[in-house]
Design an enzyme around this catalytic site. Structure first.
Site, PDB file in Angstrom:
ATOM      1  N   ASP A 109       0.850  -1.198   0.000  1.00  0.00           N
ATOM      2  CA  ASP A 109       0.000   0.000   0.000  1.00  0.00           C
ATOM      3  C   ASP A 109       0.889   1.253   0.000  1.00  0.00           C
ATOM      4  O   ASP A 109       0.689   2.169  -0.800  1.00  0.00           O
ATOM      5  CB  ASP A 109      -0.918   0.032   1.227  1.00  0.00           C
ATOM      6  CG  ASP A 109      -1.879  -1.152   1.297  1.00  0.00           C
ATOM      7  OD1 ASP A 109      -3.091  -0.952   1.134  1.00  0.00           O
ATOM      8  OD2 ASP A 109      -1.418  -2.296   1.497  1.00  0.00           O
ATOM      9  N   GLU A 134      -5.080   7.403  -0.227  1.00  0.00           N
ATOM     10  CA  GLU A 134      -5.574   6.757   0.990  1.00  0.00           C
ATOM     11  C   GLU A 134      -4.557   6.768   2.132  1.00  0.00           C
ATOM     12  O   GLU A 134      -4.905   7.023   3.268  1.00  0.00           O
ATOM     13  CB  GLU A 134      -5.977   5.301   0.690  1.00  0.00           C
ATOM     14  CG  GLU A 134      -6.550   4.639   1.936  1.00  0.00           C
ATOM     15  CD  GLU A 134      -6.862   3.172   1.772  1.00  0.00           C
ATOM     16  OE1 GLU A 134      -6.752   2.652   0.654  1.00  0.00           O
ATOM     17  OE2 GLU A 134      -7.222   2.541   2.780  1.00  0.00           O
ATOM     18  N   ILE A 200      -3.556   0.394  -3.024  1.00  0.00           N
ATOM     19  CA  ILE A 200      -4.018  -1.000  -3.082  1.00  0.00           C
ATOM     20  C   ILE A 200      -5.470  -0.952  -2.631  1.00  0.00           C
ATOM     21  O   ILE A 200      -5.758  -0.680  -1.464  1.00  0.00           O
ATOM     22  CB  ILE A 200      -3.228  -1.944  -2.131  1.00  0.00           C
ATOM     23  CG1 ILE A 200      -1.737  -1.996  -2.465  1.00  0.00           C
ATOM     24  CG2 ILE A 200      -3.827  -3.362  -2.175  1.00  0.00           C
ATOM     25  CD1 ILE A 200      -1.368  -2.754  -3.728  1.00  0.00           C
ATOM     26  N   THR A 203      -7.340  -4.284   0.107  1.00  0.00           N
ATOM     27  CA  THR A 203      -6.161  -4.832   0.806  1.00  0.00           C
ATOM     28  C   THR A 203      -6.471  -6.208   1.401  1.00  0.00           C
ATOM     29  O   THR A 203      -5.611  -7.092   1.418  1.00  0.00           O
ATOM     30  CB  THR A 203      -5.670  -3.844   1.895  1.00  0.00           C
ATOM     31  OG1 THR A 203      -5.431  -2.585   1.267  1.00  0.00           O
ATOM     32  CG2 THR A 203      -4.384  -4.309   2.556  1.00  0.00           C
ATOM     33  N   SER A 320     -12.376  -5.168  -4.026  1.00  0.00           N
ATOM     34  CA  SER A 320     -11.840  -4.009  -4.764  1.00  0.00           C
ATOM     35  C   SER A 320     -12.726  -3.501  -5.898  1.00  0.00           C
ATOM     36  O   SER A 320     -13.774  -4.065  -6.203  1.00  0.00           O
ATOM     37  CB  SER A 320     -10.453  -4.310  -5.329  1.00  0.00           C
ATOM     38  OG  SER A 320     -10.542  -4.973  -6.575  1.00  0.00           O
ATOM     39  N   ASP A 349     -12.177   4.911  -3.493  1.00  0.00           N
ATOM     40  CA  ASP A 349     -12.738   3.561  -3.696  1.00  0.00           C
ATOM     41  C   ASP A 349     -13.647   3.501  -4.923  1.00  0.00           C
ATOM     42  O   ASP A 349     -14.136   2.424  -5.273  1.00  0.00           O
ATOM     43  CB  ASP A 349     -13.546   3.129  -2.459  1.00  0.00           C
ATOM     44  CG  ASP A 349     -12.643   2.637  -1.328  1.00  0.00           C
ATOM     45  OD1 ASP A 349     -11.561   2.108  -1.632  1.00  0.00           O
ATOM     46  OD2 ASP A 349     -13.016   2.799  -0.154  1.00  0.00           O
TER      47      ASP A 349
HETATM   48  N1  LIG Z   1     -17.084  -1.400   6.886  1.00  0.00           N
HETATM   49  C1  LIG Z   1     -16.870  -0.965   5.657  1.00  0.00           C
HETATM   50  N2  LIG Z   1     -17.897  -0.673   4.848  1.00  0.00           N
HETATM   51  C2  LIG Z   1     -17.693  -0.257   3.603  1.00  0.00           C
HETATM   52  N3  LIG Z   1     -16.471  -0.079   3.051  1.00  0.00           N
HETATM   53  C3  LIG Z   1     -15.424  -0.327   3.817  1.00  0.00           C
HETATM   54  C4  LIG Z   1     -15.550  -0.796   5.135  1.00  0.00           C
HETATM   55  N4  LIG Z   1     -14.319  -0.991   5.617  1.00  0.00           N
HETATM   56  C5  LIG Z   1     -13.457  -0.651   4.632  1.00  0.00           C
HETATM   57  N5  LIG Z   1     -14.126  -0.234   3.556  1.00  0.00           N
HETATM   58  C6  LIG Z   1     -13.611   0.247   2.292  1.00  0.00           C
HETATM   59  O1  LIG Z   1     -13.930  -0.708   1.300  1.00  0.00           O
HETATM   60  C7  LIG Z   1     -12.830  -0.862   0.444  1.00  0.00           C
HETATM   61  C8  LIG Z   1     -12.780  -2.225  -0.163  1.00  0.00           C
HETATM   62  O2  LIG Z   1     -13.933  -2.400  -0.901  1.00  0.00           O
HETATM   63  P1  LIG Z   1     -14.401  -3.856  -1.260  1.00  0.00           P
HETATM   64  O3  LIG Z   1     -15.085  -4.383  -0.058  1.00  0.00           O
HETATM   65  O4  LIG Z   1     -15.327  -3.637  -2.377  1.00  0.00           O
HETATM   66  O5  LIG Z   1     -13.197  -4.643  -1.610  1.00  0.00           O
HETATM   67  C9  LIG Z   1     -11.639  -0.610   1.330  1.00  0.00           C
HETATM   68  O6  LIG Z   1     -10.612  -0.154   0.517  1.00  0.00           O
HETATM   69  P2  LIG Z   1      -9.073  -0.550   0.840  1.00  0.00           P
HETATM   70  O7  LIG Z   1      -8.949  -2.023   0.745  1.00  0.00           O
HETATM   71  O8  LIG Z   1      -8.374   0.200  -0.205  1.00  0.00           O
HETATM   72  O9  LIG Z   1      -8.813  -0.018   2.227  1.00  0.00           O
HETATM   73  C10 LIG Z   1     -12.135   0.437   2.333  1.00  0.00           C
HETATM   74  O10 LIG Z   1     -11.850   1.768   1.921  1.00  0.00           O
HETATM   75 MG   LIG Z   2     -10.007   1.065  -1.295  1.00  0.00          MG
HETATM   76 MG   LIG Z   3      -6.499   0.961  -0.330  1.00  0.00          MG
HETATM   77 MG   LIG Z   4      -7.272   0.552   3.155  1.00  0.00          MG
END
Ligand SMILES: Nc1ncnc2c1ncn2[C@@H]1O[C@H](COP(=O)(O)O)[C@@H](OP(=O)(O)O)[C@H]1O
Ligand SMILES: [Mg+2]
Ligand SMILES: [Mg+2]
Ligand SMILES: [Mg+2]
Length: 412
Positions: A109, A134, A200, A203, A320, A349
């Site tokens: 990241d 981020e 990333i 993650t 993602s 996002d």
């Molecule tokens: N409780 C939550 N509800 C919704 N989105 C969340 C969450 N916790 C983290 N995220 C966000 O959802 C992203 C991932 O989306 P997805 O679930 O579609 O893979 C994360 O990005 P990062 O992985 O870049 O931190 C984060 O920003």
């Molecule tokens: Mg994200």
């Molecule tokens: Mg990220």
């Molecule tokens: Mg993150």
């Protein structure tokens, strides 16, 4: 007026070069260039964008939609993806840190963010870089005891940049890396140009060895105008493939990109294959439709919406913004994202994913059918829920969303 006089002058041989770089990145209208460019080329001259490609008059009102910015973004994202791929292969659970908001973060990241920041800065000089990213907090990296982790990140960044001919030989120190990460502290907003980066995205998927993305977008006056997304583990054929389909699982790594008014494209992340335009699905038969949702949290409302629509298949769960890419390529017809009440989404996002889907002919909106607003800073300002689908299915889906929310006593 000056342009209209300059171009005929050039084709008559009165001058040798006409340069046109605008102060702020903006697309050029075709009517300012169509007549002049044929005059110059028929007189034996050349008219190109900054990357040397001929102007394309077939994309509506604009030519050269952010060509230079798109080139820089593709280079930055491809290199960041290269860094992340190396890390994912050898990542140990002990190397996954937890941020203050309890979400995971890794060397990839931070390293990816540093690479994108450094590449954009170098490629777009002398423009000042405004980056909304981020990973804004380098305090943990500067703490005593983090020296080894920071040194690992610096080596990753150094090796990744050195793998590109144009950066070979440049020296990168730990301080350069920290400064490059810190550069992502911009707040965005409705005026000026801001890059939006998720170094990333997904993650959690990255840590599991599954799907993730590197997403980068350009905001101009609050609107997303360029989006680039690398999905290193996404099959080139389709995101919705059987787990035991070896041939699809082996042939992975996609680079999606889009610029406003110019369409959305995909090319393999590795190799030199040319880009291919992507379009959303034309399927209107919901019984055969596929739908996507986040991996980590089952949302009961998604199932009731799908049931109401008559979708028979189970949701496909992917981490993602690769979900946006999948809809843009027609791998699935719908991506639903109803999060917990009160959760406000980050712009990084969604920024890259949303322009890739809309340029592929799709729609991205909230539960009321309103497009997402990226002009309000680091968080999206929208009603509950995000719906990513095709123009044809949008009215049906919005109706099902409304009915399901009423039945479950949920407010938009
Ligand atoms: N409780 C939550 N509800 C919704 N989105 C969340 C969450 N916790 C983290 N995220 C966000 O959802 C992203 C991932 O989306 P997805 O679930 O579609 O893979 C994360 O990005 P990062 O992985 O870049 O931190 C984060 O920003
Ligand atoms: Mg994200
Ligand atoms: Mg990220
Ligand atoms: Mg993150």
């Amino acid at each position: 007026m000056l342009d209209k006089l300059l171009i005929p002058a050039l084709c008559r041989g009165d001058g040798e070069v006409y340069l046109r770089f605008t102060r702020k990145p903006r697309p050029e209208s075709i009517w300012n260039h169509a007549a002049g460019s044929i005059l110059v080329s028929e007189a034996g001259g050349k008219v190109t964008g900054a990357e040397g490609n001929p102007l394309d008059f077939s994309k509506g009102n604009f030519v050269m939609s952010y060509e230079k910015e798109l080139g820089a973004a593709k280079k930055a994202v491809s290199l960041a993806a290269r860094l992340s791929q190396g890390v994912q292969k050898t990542l140990l659970q002990s190397e996954v840190w937890t941020k203050s908001d309890k979400t995971p973060v890794t060397a990839a990241d931070y390293g990816s963010q540093a690479v994108v920041s450094l590449v954009l800065e170098r490629e777009l000089k002398p423009a000042t870089l405004s980056l909304v990213a981020e990973e804004v907090d380098t305090r943990d990296l500067r703490k005593k005891g983090s020296e080894e982790f920071l040194e690992d990140i610096t080596k990753l960044v150094r090796d990744t940049l050195a793998s590109d001919e144009s950066y070979a030989g440049s020296s990168i120190t730990t301080e350069d890396v920290l400064n490059a990460i810190d550069c992502g502290k911009s707040q965005g907003g409705s005026s000026g140009c801001h890059w939006v980066l998720d170094p990333i995205d997904g993650t959690r998927g990255f840590v599991r060895g599954e799907q993730y993305a590197v997403g980068l977008a350009l905001l101009v006056e609050g609107k997303v105008v360029v989006g680039v997304m690398a999905c290193p583990n996404l099959p080139l054929s389709s995101a919705v493939v059987e787990k035991d389909d070896k041939s699809c699982q082996d042939n992975v790594g996609c680079l999606f990109f889009a610029a406003t008014g110019s369409g959305a494209y995909v090319q393999p992340l590795n190799g030199n294959s040319p880009p291919q335009e992507v379009r959303v699905s034309s399927n209107e038969n919901l019984e055969e439709a596929k739908f996507l949702e986040s991996y980590h949290m089952p949302i009961p409302l998604h199932s009731s919406i799908a049931k109401k629509l008559g979708i028979t298949a189970l949701p496909v769960r992917i981490d993602s913004q690769a979900k946006y890419a999948a809809v843009s390529r027609g791998d699935a017809e719908m991506y639903l994202r109803f999060t917990l009440v009160g959760y406000r989404e980050w712009i990084w996002d969604h920024a890259a994913g949303s322009i890739i889907t809309t340029e592929a002919g799709g729609v991205v909106c909230d539960a009321e059918g309103i497009p997402l607003d990226f002009s309000k800073g680091k968080r999206l300002d929208h009603n509950r829920g995000i719906i990513v689908t095709t123009k044809k299915l949008k009215p049906l889906i919005l109706k099902a969303v409304r009915e399901s929310m009423e039945e479950e006593n949920l407010r938009v």
